[in-house]
Scaffold this motif. Structure first.
Motif, PDB file in Angstrom:
ATOM      1  N   UNK A  40       0.822  -1.212   0.000  1.00  0.00           N
ATOM      2  CA  UNK A  40       0.000   0.000   0.000  1.00  0.00           C
ATOM      3  C   UNK A  40       0.849   1.252   0.000  1.00  0.00           C
ATOM      4  N   UNK A  41       0.396   2.222  -0.789  1.00  0.00           N
ATOM      5  CA  UNK A  41       1.141   3.482  -0.848  1.00  0.00           C
ATOM      6  C   UNK A  41       0.617   4.371   0.263  1.00  0.00           C
ATOM      7  N   UNK A  45       5.937   9.668  -1.781  1.00  0.00           N
ATOM      8  CA  UNK A  45       7.113   8.921  -2.223  1.00  0.00           C
ATOM      9  C   UNK A  45       8.424   9.601  -1.831  1.00  0.00           C
ATOM     10  N   UNK A  60       9.782   4.591  -3.813  1.00  0.00           N
ATOM     11  CA  UNK A  60       9.423   5.488  -4.926  1.00  0.00           C
ATOM     12  C   UNK A  60       7.928   5.589  -5.154  1.00  0.00           C
ATOM     13  N   UNK A  61       7.148   4.632  -4.678  1.00  0.00           N
ATOM     14  CA  UNK A  61       5.697   4.747  -4.820  1.00  0.00           C
ATOM     15  C   UNK A  61       5.056   5.215  -3.513  1.00  0.00           C
ATOM     16  N   UNK A  63       5.553   3.541  -0.533  1.00  0.00           N
ATOM     17  CA  UNK A  63       5.306   2.391   0.329  1.00  0.00           C
ATOM     18  C   UNK A  63       6.258   2.446   1.517  1.00  0.00           C
ATOM     19  N   UNK A 134       7.650 -17.312 -12.296  1.00  0.00           N
ATOM     20  CA  UNK A 134       8.007 -16.839 -10.962  1.00  0.00           C
ATOM     21  C   UNK A 134       6.853 -16.903  -9.966  1.00  0.00           C
ATOM     22  N   UNK A 220       5.925 -11.765  -8.126  1.00  0.00           N
ATOM     23  CA  UNK A 220       5.607 -10.340  -8.147  1.00  0.00           C
ATOM     24  C   UNK A 220       4.491  -9.954  -7.175  1.00  0.00           C
ATOM     25  N   UNK A 221       3.813 -10.940  -6.599  1.00  0.00           N
ATOM     26  CA  UNK A 221       2.735 -10.598  -5.676  1.00  0.00           C
ATOM     27  C   UNK A 221       3.151 -10.675  -4.219  1.00  0.00           C
TER      28      UNK A 221
ATOM     29  N   UNK B 314       3.988   9.425  -9.047  1.00  0.00           N
ATOM     30  CA  UNK B 314       4.724   8.381  -8.329  1.00  0.00           C
ATOM     31  C   UNK B 314       5.472   7.447  -9.264  1.00  0.00           C
ATOM     32  N   UNK B 315       4.853   7.077 -10.356  1.00  0.00           N
ATOM     33  CA  UNK B 315       5.469   6.082 -11.222  1.00  0.00           C
ATOM     34  C   UNK B 315       6.301   6.737 -12.320  1.00  0.00           C
ATOM     35  N   UNK B 317       7.332  10.035 -12.454  1.00  0.00           N
ATOM     36  CA  UNK B 317       8.075  11.210 -12.011  1.00  0.00           C
ATOM     37  C   UNK B 317       7.514  12.508 -12.603  1.00  0.00           C
ATOM     38  N   UNK B 381       6.597  -0.990 -11.797  1.00  0.00           N
ATOM     39  CA  UNK B 381       6.015  -0.077 -10.801  1.00  0.00           C
ATOM     40  C   UNK B 381       4.567   0.243 -11.156  1.00  0.00           C
ATOM     41  N   UNK B 384       2.341  -2.494 -10.097  1.00  0.00           N
ATOM     42  CA  UNK B 384       2.123  -2.494  -8.651  1.00  0.00           C
ATOM     43  C   UNK B 384       1.135  -1.398  -8.259  1.00  0.00           C
ATOM     44  N   UNK B 385       1.247  -0.240  -8.914  1.00  0.00           N
ATOM     45  CA  UNK B 385       0.321   0.857  -8.613  1.00  0.00           C
ATOM     46  C   UNK B 385      -1.108   0.441  -8.968  1.00  0.00           C
ATOM     47  N   UNK B 387      -2.344  -2.569  -9.236  1.00  0.00           N
ATOM     48  CA  UNK B 387      -2.831  -3.601  -8.324  1.00  0.00           C
ATOM     49  C   UNK B 387      -3.338  -2.995  -7.018  1.00  0.00           C
ATOM     50  N   UNK B 388      -2.550  -2.067  -6.448  1.00  0.00           N
ATOM     51  CA  UNK B 388      -2.972  -1.474  -5.170  1.00  0.00           C
ATOM     52  C   UNK B 388      -4.241  -0.655  -5.344  1.00  0.00           C
ATOM     53  N   UNK B 389      -4.323   0.115  -6.456  1.00  0.00           N
ATOM     54  CA  UNK B 389      -5.477   0.977  -6.675  1.00  0.00           C
ATOM     55  C   UNK B 389      -6.749   0.144  -6.829  1.00  0.00           C
ATOM     56  N   UNK B 392      -8.248  -1.551  -3.759  1.00  0.00           N
ATOM     57  CA  UNK B 392      -9.043  -0.719  -2.848  1.00  0.00           C
ATOM     58  C   UNK B 392     -10.532  -0.799  -3.136  1.00  0.00           C
ATOM     59  N   UNK B 398      -3.718 -10.001  -9.839  1.00  0.00           N
ATOM     60  CA  UNK B 398      -2.547 -10.868  -9.701  1.00  0.00           C
ATOM     61  C   UNK B 398      -1.573 -10.532 -10.824  1.00  0.00           C
ATOM     62  N   UNK B 399      -0.360 -10.129 -10.439  1.00  0.00           N
ATOM     63  CA  UNK B 399       0.611  -9.738 -11.460  1.00  0.00           C
ATOM     64  C   UNK B 399       1.308 -10.966 -12.028  1.00  0.00           C
ATOM     65  N   UNK B 401       4.500 -11.973 -14.600  1.00  0.00           N
ATOM     66  CA  UNK B 401       5.638 -11.459 -15.348  1.00  0.00           C
ATOM     67  C   UNK B 401       5.996 -12.402 -16.484  1.00  0.00           C
TER      68      UNK B 401
END
Lengths: 276, 528
Positions: A40-41, A45, A60-61, A63, A134, A220-221, B314-315, B317, B381, B384-385, B387-389, B392, B398-399, B401
């Motif tokens: 969670x952010x 950042x 950077x995000x 967290x 992964x 990644x999770x 955030x991601x 810049x 990044x 990840x942003x 996923x978090x958003x 909520x 689920x990411x 790769x």
């Protein structure tokens, strides 16, 4: 009991144990210390350490680095322990079979082991994870696959040493089945060096997992220390704290496990220990 | 390259760096002479833009090959090889008058025949994007060596927007006609008519371009040389910039996380201009074939749940601009008066509730896989942003790769649930936008087609009509209409008008004056 007492008197072993217990405690209490998802952010950042409720700063995000370290401890320890158990099962089975039966069986088993030993372990792990994907289960499997050969060789050597001893011969003459002889007679006498090597394998498993995550081959999770350093690598010139703290966490944990391993070695194998 | 040559090269660059470039003289208000050191990354496989359209080839080849037109940042045509042009009232006949005295690097003149050969014979065979446009030419004529007349099969308004040097580079007919284009030995020499010609290409080190003495524009080019250095490591590129070893960077040469730090360098100016023609548009691709993403309310909920302003900061810049719809604001016919999806978790949750997707254990309503585009850290990044958003509002992401090949394979064969996508717009919605939404472009196995599988007959009709209409006002009206429908339907969730940082030495003039910026010929670029 005397083993425990002698370990308690082992100074570096005890330091290692205390640090390790602290890491375990952190891993266990992470959901209460940092109830939010570590992904969670929670803040702005690039916050340096000790700013607005973020002890170790934010990444950077935005967290929380501290939350990442606490939750990462769980992943690192789980992966370290389970993948070591995996490699123990593989290594001990192969080593015990080879050492007990000898001859052709030994030949075949040892050639297979050598095959694995000639491939650089980390590269094989990268290859495996990149191929099968992964996921945490795959990562544990890959680490297990690359770290069993030393355990197999050690077990084999112990078994070969014990195979000709009178109490084993006696058990065989009494007509006990091979499985019983192996599990009830030989293994208990061979277990202490295996435990020592196994405990050191936990440390190397944690290192391999961190390196995989650093290279972007982690799950990644799941938040892990290697991932944190890998992600922060690009901004290290602006924000040292994002990579330094997880780096310290890896350093301390691996060092602690190594110290405990050495302590165990000294107490479990008094005859070959360096001190006595 | 031997040692002496290398020393000379370094010497020239050193003098250029010190601020008093060798042999610089002032003419017509602009300084003549000097060496421009810059970066090419990754190393292109070939320099012939007609045969290869990867970004580094286009950046470098833009100096070597020219086309009929150039474009201002607001995408108005400017003279290129053609000094003037005319469109017949029925919108079918285009007449171009070439500048007199244009020569190729081998000294032979460039005439209407070369233009016709390139655009109707060579490019349709070698350049997929050009094929789609130039195959609409029914007949090409050269009434005299400096006049080209194209007659189209049917009206196609974006024709005049598709004559830049990345789409329509002119190659010498006398070298390519009747040969196997890709195997022509002259490819190594890359003979064009641009202001710079290839002097030397040391693989893995640099590409050295020198001034084309016979260039047709008076006094141009101003620079004597351009040296494209191949620097694969991003940290080394940043250092080269900091030390002033290079005077220009483009595209991803400088990573986004370094932009804020390097923007403080006193000798450089940072701009995100010069990408208007490409207008890279970034979005969250949703596979419309899969439940619940087939429901527009679900897609709208995702649009509401993403805090794009915060994500840009955030991601990325703070570099990109938040996109409002399918057409980039840099592209023609952009409509800003569309439905807005300002960040609102409540609206997102309300839409999901309305669909009957109630939160289950742990607040999860549904689980969706996100296939991360394998193009580096930033995409990670971003994943990840996202996923978090979405987490909520109860959308569990689920990411997954994968590598470059795997991503292209899965994505183009529709074997994905959600992924990121970045597509160029090429100045006109008919060239770069409609392909993502029209149902005739739902083509399995092809990247950058309508991969989401969105299909709406009304949208198909509007795009078709707008592409063939010749009246600007009518086109604007049709495109505005289609943008409103698309933004309501959200086939994909538009995120950003991607921006790339171009660092320019403050002494350099005229680097990003056109819509293709660093891909331009640089004939009018000068030191001071």
């Amino acid at each position: 009991m005397s083993t425990l007492k002698s370990f308690l008197r082992h100074p570096t072993g005890m330091i290692g144990l205390i640090v390790l217990l602290a890491v375990v405690l952190l891993a266990v209490t992470a959901p209460w210390l940092f109830p939010d998802d570590p992904w969670d952010m929670v803040g702005a950042p690039f916050q340096p350490p000790f700013s607005e409720g973020l002890w170790l700063g934010s990444d950077m995000l935005g967290r929380d680095v501290a939350a990442g370290i606490a939750h990462g401890a769980r992943i690192s320890l789980i992966i370290g322990v389970i993948s070591t158990l995996t490699s123990l099962v593989i290594g001990v089975t192969i080593g015990a079979t080879a050492g007990y039966f000898g001859g052709k069986v030994d030949e075949v088993m040892m050639r297979i082991t050598e095959l694995f030993q000639t491939i650089p372990g980390f590269i094989l792990a990268i290859l495996l994870v990149a191929t099968i994907g992964p996921k945490i289960s795959n990562i544990i499997f890959a680490i297990g696959i690359v770290s069993w050969p030393p355990l197999a060789r050690l077990t084999r050597a112990e078994f070969m040493r014990l195979r000709g001893r009178e109490f084993v011969q006696a058990a065989v003459c009494q007509g006990q089945r091979p499985l019983t002889v192996v599990l009830r007679r030989i293994l208990p006498n061979a277990i202490s060096p295996i435990i020592v090597t196994g405990s050191l394998a936990v440390a190397s498993a944690i290192l391999i997992e961190s390196a995989l995550s650093f290279m972007g081959l982690g799950d990644p999770n799941l938040m892990s220390w290697g991932f944190m350093i890998g992600a922060a690598r690009t901004v290290i010139r602006q924000a040292w704290w994002m990579s330094v703290f997880p780096g310290l966490a890896i350093l301390l944990t691996v060092l602690a496990i190594n110290l405990v391993g050495e302590g165990l070695n000294d107490t479990l194998n008094p005859r070959i220990s360096r001190k006595r | 390259m031997n040692r002496r040559e290398f020393a000379k090269l370094m010497g020239v660059s050193a003098v250029a760096l010190s601020g008093i470039p060798l042999g610089i003289t002032r003419a017509a208000g602009q300084t003549k002479g000097g060496t421009l050191n810059t970066i090419i990354q990754p190393e292109p496989p070939i320099l012939v833009t007609a045969l290869n359209q990867q970004q580094p080839t286009l950046t470098l080849g833009g100096k070597i090959y020219e086309s009929l037109l150039r474009y201002s940042p607001d995408l108005k045509p400017l003279p290129g090889l053609a000094q003037s042009w005319e469109v017949s009232p029925d919108g079918l006949t285009y007449t171009f008058k070439l500048f007199p005295g244009i020569t190729f690097h081998d000294g032979k003149p460039l005439t209407a025949d070369d233009v016709i050969f390139s655009m109707t014979k060579l490019l349709p065979e070698t350049h997929a994007r050009a094929r789609g446009i130039y195959s609409r030419i029914e007949k090409a004529d050269a009434p005299d060596p400096l006049t080209v007349v194209f007659k189209l099969k049917s009206t196609f308004a974006p024709f005049l927007t598709a004559l830049d040097c990345t789409t329509g580079p002119i190659v010498p007919k006398h070298i390519y006609d009747g040969t196997e284009y890709r195997k022509n030995p002259a490819n190594a020499q890359a003979i064009g008519s641009g202001p710079f010609k290839l002097k030397e290409w040391v693989k893995g080190s640099h590409v050295h371009l020198v001034k084309h003495e016979g260039y047709y524009r008076k006094d141009q080019p101003y620079l004597d040389e351009i040296i494209y250095r191949i620097i694969p490591d991003s940290a080394s590129r940043a250092v080269a910039l900091e030390q002033g070893k290079i005077q220009l960077t483009q595209w991803n040469d400088i990573e986004m996380f370094d932009v804020a730090r390097l923007s403080k360098l006193p000798n450089f100016e940072m701009t995100t201009k010069g990408y208007e023609y490409f207008a890279p548009h970034q979005w969250l691709e949703l596979n419309n074939r899969i439940k619940p993403m087939d429901d527009k309310r679900f897609r709208q909920a995702i649009a509401y749940a993403l805090d794009l302003k915060s994500m840009a900061q955030r991601v990325y810049f703070g570099l990109p601009k938040v996109a409002t719809g399918p057409v980039s604001s840099a592209t023609r016919f952009y409509e800003k008066d569309v439905k807005r999806y300002d960040y609102s978790l409540d609206k997102a949750k309300a839409l999901l509730d309305e669909m009957g997707l109630k939160p289950g254990a742990g607040g999860k309503r549904v689980t969706i896989k996100y296939l991360t585009p394998p193009y580096g850290e930033i995409y990670q990044r971003a994943a990840e942003f996202i996923r978090q958003s979405l987490g909520r509002v109860g959308i569990d992401v689920q990411i997954e790769n994968t590598d470059v090949g795997g991503w292209a394979e899965k994505f183009s064969n529709w074997d994905y649930e959600m992924t990121g996508n970045l597509v160029y717009q090429f100045g006109d919605p008919a060239l770069g936008v409609s392909r993502t939404y029209i149902s005739s472009n739902i083509k399995k196995g092809i990247l950058f087609s309508n991969t989401a599988g969105y299909s709406n007959p009304e949208v198909d009709r509007l795009f078709e009509e707008a592409a063939t209409s010749t009246s600007e006002a009518k086109r604007q009206e049709l495109y505005s209409q289609v943008q409103k429908i698309l933004v309501e339907d959200v086939p994909v969730v538009w995120m950003f008008e991607q921006a790339y940082p171009t660092f320019i030495d403050k002494r350099l003039k005229n680097v990003t004056t056109t819509a293709i910026g660093v891909h331009e010929s640089f004939s009018d670029v000068s030191f001071g």
